[in-house]
Design a protein around this motif. Structure first.
Motif, PDB file in Angstrom:
ATOM      1  N   LEU A  92      13.120   9.615  -0.524  1.00 33.63           N
ATOM      2  CA  LEU A  92      13.338  10.535   0.598  1.00 33.63           C
ATOM      3  C   LEU A  92      12.031  10.801   1.329  1.00 33.63           C
ATOM      4  CD1 LEU A  92      15.843  13.046  -1.023  1.00 33.63           C
ATOM      5  CD2 LEU A  92      16.314  11.564   0.945  1.00 33.63           C
ATOM      6  N   HIS A  93      10.958  10.997   0.568  1.00 31.02           N
ATOM      7  CA  HIS A  93       9.656  11.220   1.202  1.00 31.02           C
ATOM      8  C   HIS A  93       9.218   9.999   1.999  1.00 31.02           C
ATOM      9  CE1 HIS A  93       5.433  12.160   1.822  1.00 31.02           C
ATOM     10  NE2 HIS A  93       5.141  10.986   1.285  1.00 31.02           N
ATOM     11  N   ASN A  94       9.238   8.824   1.346  1.00 27.46           N
ATOM     12  CA  ASN A  94       8.769   7.608   2.003  1.00 27.46           C
ATOM     13  C   ASN A  94       9.593   7.285   3.240  1.00 27.46           C
ATOM     14  OD1 ASN A  94       7.006   7.521  -0.122  1.00 27.46           O
ATOM     15  ND2 ASN A  94       7.668   5.548  -0.921  1.00 27.46           N
ATOM     16  N   ARG A  95      10.905   7.444   3.134  1.00 28.57           N
ATOM     17  CA  ARG A  95      11.762   7.125   4.263  1.00 28.57           C
ATOM     18  C   ARG A  95      11.525   8.087   5.432  1.00 28.57           C
ATOM     19  NH1 ARG A  95      16.057   3.645   3.161  1.00 28.57           N
ATOM     20  NH2 ARG A  95      17.414   4.715   4.641  1.00 28.57           N
ATOM     21  N   SER A  96      11.238   9.345   5.134  1.00 29.01           N
ATOM     22  CA  SER A  96      10.948  10.279   6.223  1.00 29.01           C
ATOM     23  C   SER A  96       9.648   9.909   6.928  1.00 29.01           C
ATOM     24  CB  SER A  96      10.875  11.709   5.695  1.00 29.01           C
ATOM     25  OG  SER A  96       9.727  11.899   4.885  1.00 29.01           O
ATOM     26  N   VAL A  97       8.681   9.401   6.165  1.00 27.88           N
ATOM     27  CA  VAL A  97       7.421   8.950   6.758  1.00 27.88           C
ATOM     28  C   VAL A  97       7.669   7.752   7.673  1.00 27.88           C
ATOM     29  CG1 VAL A  97       5.175   7.910   6.231  1.00 27.88           C
ATOM     30  CG2 VAL A  97       5.996   9.835   4.867  1.00 27.88           C
ATOM     31  N   ASN A 120       9.221  -2.715   0.023  1.00 25.36           N
ATOM     32  CA  ASN A 120       8.970  -1.440  -0.642  1.00 25.36           C
ATOM     33  C   ASN A 120       8.476  -1.704  -2.071  1.00 25.36           C
ATOM     34  OD1 ASN A 120       9.062   1.128  -1.823  1.00 25.36           O
ATOM     35  ND2 ASN A 120      10.778   1.756  -0.536  1.00 25.36           N
ATOM     36  N   PHE A 121       7.173  -1.869  -2.224  1.00 28.72           N
ATOM     37  CA  PHE A 121       6.604  -2.141  -3.538  1.00 28.72           C
ATOM     38  C   PHE A 121       6.626  -0.895  -4.420  1.00 28.72           C
ATOM     39  CE2 PHE A 121       4.897  -5.592  -0.977  1.00 28.72           C
ATOM     40  CZ  PHE A 121       5.047  -6.679  -1.825  1.00 28.72           C
ATOM     41  N   ASP A 122       6.530   0.291  -3.818  1.00 39.23           N
ATOM     42  CA  ASP A 122       6.629   1.523  -4.607  1.00 39.23           C
ATOM     43  C   ASP A 122       7.944   1.575  -5.365  1.00 39.23           C
ATOM     44  OD1 ASP A 122       4.181   2.468  -3.875  1.00 39.23           O
ATOM     45  OD2 ASP A 122       4.911   4.056  -2.542  1.00 39.23           O
ATOM     46  N   THR A 124       0.861  -1.182   0.000  1.00 36.87           N
ATOM     47  CA  THR A 124       0.000   0.000   0.000  1.00 36.87           C
ATOM     48  C   THR A 124       0.901   1.237   0.000  1.00 36.87           C
ATOM     49  OG1 THR A 124      -1.840   1.088   1.150  1.00 36.87           O
ATOM     50  CG2 THR A 124      -0.223  -0.028   2.530  1.00 36.87           C
ATOM     51  N   SER A 125       0.347   2.399   0.262  1.00 36.92           N
ATOM     52  CA  SER A 125       1.111   3.640   0.237  1.00 36.92           C
ATOM     53  C   SER A 125       2.011   3.756   1.469  1.00 36.92           C
ATOM     54  CB  SER A 125       0.163   4.839   0.201  1.00 36.92           C
ATOM     55  OG  SER A 125      -0.609   4.882   1.387  1.00 36.92           O
ATOM     56  N   ALA A 126       3.028   4.618   1.367  1.00 33.19           N
ATOM     57  CA  ALA A 126       3.987   4.787   2.462  1.00 33.19           C
ATOM     58  C   ALA A 126       3.304   5.206   3.754  1.00 33.19           C
ATOM     59  CB  ALA A 126       5.050   5.808   2.066  1.00 33.19           C
ATOM     60  N   GLU A 127       2.335   6.108   3.649  1.00 33.18           N
ATOM     61  CA  GLU A 127       1.654   6.587   4.844  1.00 33.18           C
ATOM     62  C   GLU A 127       0.904   5.474   5.556  1.00 33.18           C
ATOM     63  OE1 GLU A 127       2.927   9.958   2.593  1.00 33.18           O
ATOM     64  OE2 GLU A 127       1.841   8.160   1.968  1.00 33.18           O
ATOM     65  N   ARG A 128       0.398   4.492   4.800  1.00 36.42           N
ATOM     66  CA  ARG A 128      -0.330   3.384   5.414  1.00 36.42           C
ATOM     67  C   ARG A 128       0.603   2.245   5.818  1.00 36.42           C
ATOM     68  NH1 ARG A 128      -5.888   2.274   2.213  1.00 36.42           N
ATOM     69  NH2 ARG A 128      -6.283   1.076   4.119  1.00 36.42           N
ATOM     70  N   ILE A 129       1.781   2.191   5.209  1.00 41.57           N
ATOM     71  CA  ILE A 129       2.786   1.200   5.622  1.00 41.57           C
ATOM     72  C   ILE A 129       3.406   1.593   6.959  1.00 41.57           C
ATOM     73  CG2 ILE A 129       5.065   0.220   5.082  1.00 41.57           C
ATOM     74  CD1 ILE A 129       4.323   0.513   2.103  1.00 41.57           C
ATOM     75  N   ALA A 130       3.634   2.887   7.154  1.00 40.32           N
ATOM     76  CA  ALA A 130       4.415   3.383   8.292  1.00 40.32           C
ATOM     77  C   ALA A 130       4.001   2.789   9.641  1.00 40.32           C
ATOM     78  CB  ALA A 130       4.364   4.911   8.329  1.00 40.32           C
ATOM     79  N   PRO A 131       2.704   2.720   9.995  1.00 42.14           N
ATOM     80  CA  PRO A 131       2.355   2.193  11.321  1.00 42.14           C
ATOM     81  C   PRO A 131       2.778   0.742  11.538  1.00 42.14           C
ATOM     82  CG  PRO A 131       0.490   3.365  10.354  1.00 42.14           C
ATOM     83  CD  PRO A 131       1.515   3.220   9.279  1.00 42.14           C
ATOM     84  N   TYR A 132       2.999   0.000  10.472  1.00 42.98           N
ATOM     85  CA  TYR A 132       3.418  -1.396  10.629  1.00 42.98           C
ATOM     86  C   TYR A 132       4.850  -1.496  11.151  1.00 42.98           C
ATOM     87  CZ  TYR A 132      -0.860  -2.794   8.295  1.00 42.98           C
ATOM     88  OH  TYR A 132      -2.186  -3.002   7.978  1.00 42.98           O
TER      89      TYR A 132
END
Length: 515
Positions: A301-306, A276-278, A259-267
């Motif tokens: 950079l965006h995804n990793r910061s999230v 990292n499918f993106d 799914t998206s980075a924002e929805r992956i982050a809590p996992y």
């Protein structure tokens, strides 16, 4: 050919936490190596090829499911404590783990706990009556309950094509339907039921402590709870992580959360790594186009910061493709230059890289799934005693893919390209730090991807030429070029030239660091 600086060998004396260094290798046991001539790849076959995997330079194996199952892929488990007889015995598995550890290779087991097989004894009991002790081990609802929640159907997602996840049990003495996200033969477990959690934690502890595996790949990690209860997944994985850590400190966990980075982050609160499918999809898009249309460094950079906001010690599990995706060899139409660029990018980007078995020899495959899980080609047909015959290959045949034995004899082969890259990576303190920081670069040149990686007080500048044309790349700031040296040159033709420039060969990857 890769031309590294004088070799620095990776040390086996230290024991970094699993996943924090090194390259992982995904194996579909059925297709990898057949040790007894029955046509089916098996655990002893994997053990027999550990020297090959050690020579390739991998640090850990991810074994796709090995538990008993009625399906060829074994993602519908009937016994969480056993080994499927097609693959061997528990003693065979223990021997594989011991032999891998002797070579400094860890073993990660696919732990399929979102669902069981409909043939699992638990589900067979659950179907007998609502009063059966196992009935509550699964998710049941009446038609009225389903309709009231408006959950009779779901949108197709990248990880499940099932639109109607509710299924009736023929002849059942009750009106309820069971929830099975993937298909009727894979009923979802009910993790609101304490007995289910207790049993799954017990099974995990068994493989970690009694058998000695080093961690788990967690299938369908986003679907432990049904879609409408997804936030409850995060709490579950936090608890699962604590339970496994208590059994085996440092146990590795990597989740399939598509799914998206924002929805992956809590996992990342409970899982140490997530795939990292993106990145996988972005690499598949930009390499054949020979241009970075997705601005991959900015995306990372965006995804990793999230991710970092949730867990500063997150592990980004990166790959080109896996067992659920068209093989990178076919995506890139077998183009040798593009396949080497793909390897360059995967093995120089930050994160915990995964190779899908056969990627290093350019294996091909397009959906359906069976065709992306074809037998590994060890040697020429007729001389290949270890080749699985579980199915006749449609894509990876002797006429389309050069078998490993021939590639081993060719210093310019894709295999040797992977091997040299992995060994260089293993010996470099920044590249081998899977948690190293990614930093952007001021270099903006069409067809070039450039970024910095930093670990402690050391950093490197990595440049990739995606195109068939050599080019002179202005390093920024130009004055810094005088203090740099080339430590990796995949084409052997790169050089620093006047004016703060780097001559970057076609399809080349260069790593620079301070003199």
């Amino acid at each position: 050919m890769i031309h590294p600086a004088p070799a620095r060998t990776a040390s086996r004396t230290s024991s970094p936490s699993p996943g924090s260094t090194g390259v992982h290798y995904e194996i579909f046991v059925r297709a990898f190596c057949d040790s007894n001539g029955d046509g089916i790849g098996d655990l002893n076959g994997v053990t027999s090829r550990l020297d090959y995997l050690q020579d390739l330079g991998v640090s850990a194996l991810w074994l796709m499911p090995v538990n008993p199952s009625p399906s060829y892929h074994k993602y519908d488990v009937t016994d969480y404590y056993g080994i499927d007889p097609e693959y061997g015995t528990l003693d065979d598995f223990k021997r594989l783990v011991d032999e891998a550890h002797r070579r400094g290779i860890r073993v990660i087991m696919d732990f399929v706990i979102n669902h069981t097989s409909s043939r699992h004894p638990w589900f067979q009991e659950a179907c007998k009556s609502r009063e059966n002790p196992y009935h509550d081990w699964y998710v049941w609802m009446t038609r009225q309950q389903i309709d009231s929640l408006n959950i009779a159907t779901r949108e197709i997602t990248a990880d499940s094509q099932e639109r109607s996840p509710w299924h009736a049990v023929p002849g059942a003495p009750f009106p309820e339907r069971y929830y099975a996200l993937f298909w009727s033969g894979m009923p979802d477990l009910n993790y609101d039921h304490p007995a289910v959690r207790k049993e799954i934690y017990k099974a995990g502890a068994y493989w970690l402590k009694e058998i000695g595996v080093d961690g788990f790949r967690l299938d369908a990690a986003r679907h432990i709870y049904p879609d409408w209860e997804e936030p409850k997944n995060h709490q579950f994985w936090e608890e699962f992580g604590r339970e496994m850590e208590a059994v085996k400190p440092g146990a590795y966990t990597v989740g399939e959360v598509w799914t998206s980075a924002e929805r992956i982050a809590p996992y990342f609160r409970g899982l140490k790594a997530n795939f990292n499918f993106d990145l996988s999809l972005a690499l598949q898009e930009l390499i054949p186009k020979e241009r970075d249309s997705v601005e991959i460094v900015r995306m990372l950079l965006h995804n990793r910061s999230v991710f970092e906001q949730v867990n500063p010690n997150f592990l980004d599990a990166i790959m080109l493709t896996n067992h659920d995706q068209n093989r990178i060899g076919s995506v890139l139409k077998g183009n040798a230059d593009h396949l080497k660029v793909a390897a360059n990018l995967l093995l120089t980007l930050p994160g915990n890289p995964y190779l899908y078995y056969g990627e290093e020899i350019g294996m091909l495959g397009m959906k359906p799934d069976e065709n992306i899980r074809e037998p590994f080609l060890w040697d020429e047909k007729g001389r290949d005693t270890g080749r699985s015959r579980w199915r006749r290959p449609k894509f990876s045949t002797d006429s389309t893919v050069v078998p490993l034995a021939r590639q081993q004899a060719d210093p310019h082969s894709l295999f040797h390209h992977y091997r040299r890259l992995i060994h260089f990576r293993n010996g470099h303190p920044v590249l081998n730090d899977n948690r190293s920081r990614l930093e952007g670069s001021e270099i903006r040149q069409k067809g070039v991807i450039a970024f910095h990686r930093r670990s402690g007080d050391r950093s490197v500048l990595v440049l990739h030429n995606l195109t068939k044309r050599g080019m002179d790349v202005l390093l920024y700031p130009a004055a810094e070029a005088e203090g740099k040296k080339i430590v990796l040159d995949t084409q052997g033709k790169a050089r620093l030239i006047k004016g703060g420039k780097l001559r970057l060969p076609a399809y080349g990857c260069v790593v620079l660091e301070d003199k």
